[in-house]
Design a protein around this motif. Structure first.
Motif: not given
Length: 184
Positions: A69-83
Motif C-alpha cells: 500500500d502507500w507505506l510501500t510508496a514511502l519505503a521506495w522513496a526511503a530506499s531510492t531517494g525523495g522521501l
C-alpha cells in the motif's frame, strides 16, 4: 521485502475466502499481470495505483488484505531517494481522505541477501531493488517507518506510528508465514 513471500501468503488468504487486493490493479480492481506493471521510474503510474487501490478499499465492509500500500510508496522513496516529497504526497492524500491508514501493517521481514537469492531469476539489472545497499535501506525503513519519517515529515511520522505493525520473520516456511498472518 521483495521475495518475502507476499504473493504466496496472499494466495493462501484468497484460498480461505479472504478478500485480497493485489499489488497492481486495473481500474476494476483486478490483478494487473506482472509484465504490465509500470516501470519502476514511472512515478505517476505508481502513485495512481495507490490511489486506485484506496478507492477499491473505501466502503469495503470487511477486512481486506492488500499487497503493498502507500507505506510501500514511502519505503521506495526511503530506499531510492525523495522521501520528503513522497511523504508530502501521502500526507496530503491522507488529509483529504483519498488515502486511509490501515488497521495494521504486516511487515514480512527478510534480510537483503535472501531477498536477492529468492529473486535471482527475476532480478533486473538497473532496478534499485536488485542492489543490496538499496535493499538494506528498504528493510531499515520497513522495520521502523516513524523514525525514518520523523525528519522528512513529522506529522506523517506520528500518523504512521499510530498504526500497529506486526513484524513476521519471512525466513519461516510458507505454512508458518500463513499461520503468522492468519491465513489459516
Amino acid at each position: 521485502m521483495p521475495g518475502a513471500g507476499k504473493t504466496t501468503v496472499l494466495a493462501a488468504l484468497a484460498d480461505v475466502g479472504r478478500t485480497v487486493l493485489p499489488e497492481y490493479t486495473t481500474p476494476a480492481g483486478h490483478l494487473l499481470d506482472h509484465d504490465r506493471h509500470p516501470h519502476h521510474d514511472d512515478e505517476d503510474s505508481h502513485l495512481a495505483n495507490w490511489l486506485r487501490k484506496a478507492d477499491h478499499l473505501r466502503g469495503h465492509p470487511g477486512p481486506v488484505w492488500v499487497d503493498r500500500d502507500w507505506l510501500t510508496a514511502l519505503a521506495w522513496a526511503a530506499s531510492t531517494g525523495g522521501l520528503t516529497r513522497r511523504a508530502d504526497w501521502v500526507h496530503r492524500h491522507l488529509a483529504t481522505g483519498r488515502l486511509t491508514p490501515p488497521r495494521r501493517w504486516i511487515i514480512l521481514d527478510l534480510p537483503p541477501h535472501l531477498s536477492l537469492q529468492r529473486r535471482a531469476e527475476r532480478l533486473h539489472p538497473g532496478h534499485p531493488w536488485s542492489d543490496p545497499t538499496v535493499l538494506e535501506r528498504l528493510r531499515a525503513f520497513y522495520l521502523d517507518p516513524p523514525t525514518h519519517l520523523a525528519a522528512a515529515h513529522p506529522g506523517l511520522a506520528e500518523l504512521v506510528a499510530a498504526v500497529p505493525r506486526q513484524r513476521v520473520d519471512a525466513t519461516a516456511s510458507t505454512d508458518q508465514l500463513a499461520d503468522a498472518v492468519g491465513a489459516r
